[in-house]
Structure formats: structure tokens, C-alpha cells
Design a protein around this motif. Structure first.
Motif, PDB file in Angstrom:
ATOM      1  N   LYS A 100       0.845  -1.195   0.000  1.00 60.88           N
ATOM      2  CA  LYS A 100       0.000   0.000   0.000  1.00 60.88           C
ATOM      3  C   LYS A 100       0.885   1.251   0.000  1.00 60.88           C
ATOM      4  N   ASP A 101       0.509   2.234  -0.817  1.00 59.86           N
ATOM      5  CA  ASP A 101       1.258   3.486  -0.817  1.00 59.86           C
ATOM      6  C   ASP A 101       0.774   4.377   0.330  1.00 59.86           C
ATOM      7  N   GLU A 102       1.496   5.462   0.574  1.00 65.69           N
ATOM      8  CA  GLU A 102       1.190   6.336   1.711  1.00 65.69           C
ATOM      9  C   GLU A 102      -0.194   6.968   1.582  1.00 65.69           C
ATOM     10  N   GLU A 103      -0.601   7.282   0.379  1.00 62.88           N
ATOM     11  CA  GLU A 103      -1.921   7.888   0.178  1.00 62.88           C
ATOM     12  C   GLU A 103      -3.039   6.917   0.576  1.00 62.88           C
ATOM     13  N   THR A 104      -2.889   5.669   0.182  1.00 60.52           N
ATOM     14  CA  THR A 104      -3.889   4.654   0.527  1.00 60.52           C
ATOM     15  C   THR A 104      -3.952   4.437   2.032  1.00 60.52           C
ATOM     16  N   ILE A 105      -2.786   4.357   2.664  1.00 60.79           N
ATOM     17  CA  ILE A 105      -2.734   4.159   4.116  1.00 60.79           C
ATOM     18  C   ILE A 105      -3.383   5.332   4.842  1.00 60.79           C
ATOM     19  N   ALA A 106      -3.073   6.554   4.401  1.00 63.74           N
ATOM     20  CA  ALA A 106      -3.645   7.749   5.031  1.00 63.74           C
ATOM     21  C   ALA A 106      -5.157   7.788   4.851  1.00 63.74           C
ATOM     22  N   ARG A 107      -5.645   7.407   3.682  1.00 68.27           N
ATOM     23  CA  ARG A 107      -7.081   7.414   3.432  1.00 68.27           C
ATOM     24  C   ARG A 107      -7.795   6.401   4.343  1.00 68.27           C
ATOM     25  N   MET A 108      -7.228   5.234   4.500  1.00 65.50           N
ATOM     26  CA  MET A 108      -7.846   4.203   5.337  1.00 65.50           C
ATOM     27  C   MET A 108      -7.749   4.570   6.818  1.00 65.50           C
ATOM     28  N   ALA A 109      -6.659   5.232   7.200  1.00 70.45           N
ATOM     29  CA  ALA A 109      -6.513   5.665   8.599  1.00 70.45           C
ATOM     30  C   ALA A 109      -7.545   6.728   8.956  1.00 70.45           C
ATOM     31  N   ALA A 110      -7.977   7.507   7.972  1.00 69.56           N
ATOM     32  CA  ALA A 110      -8.929   8.590   8.227  1.00 69.56           C
ATOM     33  C   ALA A 110     -10.376   8.111   8.294  1.00 69.56           C
ATOM     34  N   GLN A 111     -10.647   6.885   7.886  1.00 66.96           N
ATOM     35  CA  GLN A 111     -12.026   6.410   7.809  1.00 66.96           C
ATOM     36  C   GLN A 111     -12.704   6.213   9.173  1.00 66.96           C
ATOM     37  N   PRO A 112     -12.054   5.625  10.176  1.00 69.39           N
ATOM     38  CA  PRO A 112     -12.741   5.453  11.455  1.00 69.39           C
ATOM     39  C   PRO A 112     -12.980   6.802  12.132  1.00 69.39           C
ATOM     40  N   PRO A 113     -14.024   6.918  12.946  1.00 75.26           N
ATOM     41  CA  PRO A 113     -14.237   8.161  13.689  1.00 75.26           C
ATOM     42  C   PRO A 113     -13.053   8.533  14.573  1.00 75.26           C
ATOM     43  N   LEU A 114     -12.261   7.561  14.996  1.00 73.84           N
ATOM     44  CA  LEU A 114     -11.081   7.846  15.807  1.00 73.84           C
ATOM     45  C   LEU A 114      -9.900   8.313  14.959  1.00 73.84           C
ATOM     46  N   GLU A 115     -10.040   8.250  13.641  1.00 78.57           N
ATOM     47  CA  GLU A 115      -9.091   8.811  12.676  1.00 78.57           C
ATOM     48  C   GLU A 115      -7.657   8.331  12.870  1.00 78.57           C
ATOM     49  N   ARG A 116      -7.502   7.044  12.968  1.00 79.21           N
ATOM     50  CA  ARG A 116      -6.162   6.443  12.993  1.00 79.21           C
ATOM     51  C   ARG A 116      -6.282   4.971  12.633  1.00 79.21           C
ATOM     52  N   LEU A 117      -5.143   4.364  12.302  1.00 81.04           N
ATOM     53  CA  LEU A 117      -5.101   2.919  12.175  1.00 81.04           C
ATOM     54  C   LEU A 117      -5.117   2.286  13.553  1.00 81.04           C
ATOM     55  N   GLY A 118      -5.614   1.073  13.629  1.00 82.83           N
ATOM     56  CA  GLY A 118      -5.500   0.323  14.866  1.00 82.83           C
ATOM     57  C   GLY A 118      -4.060  -0.081  15.107  1.00 82.83           C
ATOM     58  N   THR A 119      -3.764  -0.436  16.346  1.00 83.90           N
ATOM     59  CA  THR A 119      -2.448  -0.963  16.704  1.00 83.90           C
ATOM     60  C   THR A 119      -2.596  -2.414  17.123  1.00 83.90           C
ATOM     61  N   THR A 120      -1.488  -3.118  17.131  1.00 88.66           N
ATOM     62  CA  THR A 120      -1.540  -4.512  17.575  1.00 88.66           C
ATOM     63  C   THR A 120      -1.978  -4.595  19.034  1.00 88.66           C
ATOM     64  N   ASP A 121      -1.640  -3.587  19.822  1.00 89.75           N
ATOM     65  CA  ASP A 121      -2.078  -3.574  21.218  1.00 89.75           C
ATOM     66  C   ASP A 121      -3.594  -3.429  21.329  1.00 89.75           C
ATOM     67  N   ASP A 122      -4.207  -2.637  20.439  1.00 89.89           N
ATOM     68  CA  ASP A 122      -5.662  -2.522  20.428  1.00 89.89           C
ATOM     69  C   ASP A 122      -6.309  -3.899  20.274  1.00 89.89           C
TER      70      ASP A 122
END
Length: 248
Positions: free
Chosen positions: A199-221
Motif C-alpha cells: 500500500k502506498d502512503e496515500e492509501t494508508i492515510a485514506r484508510m486511517a482517516a475512515q474510522p471516527p477515531l481517525e487512525r489505524l489500529g495498533t496490535t495492542d488494540d
């Protein structure tokens, strides 16, 4: 007098335990007092590092190589858990692969690889768990929140995880009377090598922005929910827990 099993005498097997969600789940369960068998397929050095992290922190762990789709290898992994730590109480099915391409162009050999690891592998591990887990145990399979998103290029992966969710619900009912829970955890976009690969940076940023919390999940989550299902969550059974920050 009655006795109860505590975390300090409980044992967990974590498949796919050398990296990502599996590795973090192994560390978290060890921190909670479980002895952990870190299952891996091809990443022996990484599995050894997870074991080292656990033992350095005062926990108990051993790495065991096993192809999750090979019933003989999986049975041997359970044998090791029983011989080393005395039994098995929790199984976390984190082993999995993801290959992305449009359905019309998808290579059928790649499709078979995904189903072998994600579906047959989960089935084989769950089969051993159903035969060998002690009362009070938990089986935790890994699905994906992509099922709800229905993203293009994910058809083969979604097909495999839909099967995992189905067998999770069936097994929960088949284990009636055993005091063993069976659930699935369905992560949303999570910052692991499996998700980030290709995945390129644009795709990652777009997917990170989708949840209301506006970030990717972490393995700890994700590991936090795995630990909850492995420990205190005795009244959650036959469920799929979507851990995705509200994306679906």
C-alpha cells in the motif's frame, strides 16, 4: 474444598505468534500470567524474539514451528504445550495470509493458498482445540472487519474470513456443556506488515482517516480484546467482535 484455575497455571497457544497481532497477543497473554506456546510457520528468528521478550519479562514461553494446515504438525504443537506446561486452556488462531487482486484476475493457485492457511488452518487448529482444551478455556479465531467494508480486491481474503466466522459460531454450539467459549476477533485496518504491504502512503492515510477515531489500529488494540476473551469474558460466546475504531 473447590479449586479454581488462575492465569498463573493457564496455558495459551498463539498461532502466527512471531509477528503482528499474534506476537502482541502472545506478549499480552504472558503478561497476564499465561504460559505461551508461540506458533510460527517460517519466522523462527522472530518467534524466538517473542519468546525472549516474554522470558526476559519473567514469563514462560516456547516457540514451536508448525504449518497450521498440517494436522500432524498441529497435533505435535498441542503435544508440546501439554508436555511443557501441563495442558492447554486458550488458543488464539492468528496465523493467516492476505493476497489482493480483482476477482476476475485472481490467480487460482493464490486463492487455494489463502483458503489452505486461513480456512483449513483455522479448522485444523480448532479441531485440536475442541478435542484438548480444558474446562474454562477459550478459542479465539481471527476474522476481519473488511467483511463489512466489501473493499475491491479483497474477495479471496473475505471469502476465507467469512468461513472463519461461520465455523466460529458452529463450534461454540458444538462445545455445549464443556465450559469453553469460542469467539472471533475482527480487526479493522491495523498497522501490521500484513496490512501495510503493497500500500502506498496515500492509501494508508485514506484508510486511517475512515474510522471516527481517525487512525489505524495498533496490535495492542487487538491484543487487548484477545486478552479479554481469553480471561474474564466468560459470558461472551459464539460472537464476532469487530475491533475497528467504528469504521463499520
Amino acid at each position: 474444598m473447590t479449586t479454581s484455575t488462575t492465569h498463573t497455571d493457564r496455558v495459551a497457544i498463539v498461532t502466527g505468534g512471531s509477528r503482528g497481532i499474534g506476537a502482541e497477543s502472545a506478549r499480552r497473554l504472558a503478561a497476564d500470567g499465561f504460559a505461551v506456546v508461540v506458533g510460527y510457520a517460517g519466522s523462527a528468528a522472530e518467534a524466538d524474539r517473542v519468546v525472549s521478550d516474554i522470558t526476559t519479562a519473567g514469563g514462560r514461553a516456547v516457540a514451536v514451528g508448525a504449518d497450521v494446515a498440517d494436522e500432524t504438525a498441529v497435533a505435535a504443537m498441542f503435544d508440546t504445550a501439554e508436555q511443557t506446561f501441563g495442558g492447554v486452556d486458550v488458543v488464539v488462531n492468528s496465523a493467516g495470509i492476505m493476497i489482493l487482486a480483482p476477482l476476475a484476475d485472481f490467480d487460482l493457485d493464490a486463492f487455494d493458498r489463502i483458503q489452505r492457511v486461513n480456512v483449513r488452518g483455522t479448522f485444523v487448529v480448532d479441531q485440536q482445540a475442541a478435542r484438548r482444551l480444558r474446562a474454562g478455556g477459550a478459542i479465539i479465531n481471527l476474522s476481519t472487519s473488511v467483511l463489512g467494508l466489501a473493499l475491491p480486491t479483497y474477495a479471496a481474503y473475505i471469502a476465507s474470513k467469512g468461513a472463519v466466522e461461520g465455523l466460529t459460531r458452529v463450534l461454540a454450539r458444538e462445545l455445549r456443556g464443556r465450559d469453553i467459549t469460542v469467539n472471533a476477533v475482527a480487526p479493522g485496518p491495523t498497522a501490521t506488515d500484513l496490512f501495510l504491504q503493497g500500500k502506498d502512503e496515500e492509501t494508508i492515510a485514506r484508510m486511517a482517516a475512515q474510522p471516527p477515531l481517525e487512525r489505524l489500529g495498533t496490535t495492542d488494540d487487538i491484543a487487548t480484546v484477545v486478552a479479554f476473551l481469553a480471561g474474564p469474558a466468560r459470558w461472551i460466546n459464539g460472537q464476532v467482535i469487530r475491533v475497528n475504531g467504528g469504521i463499520v
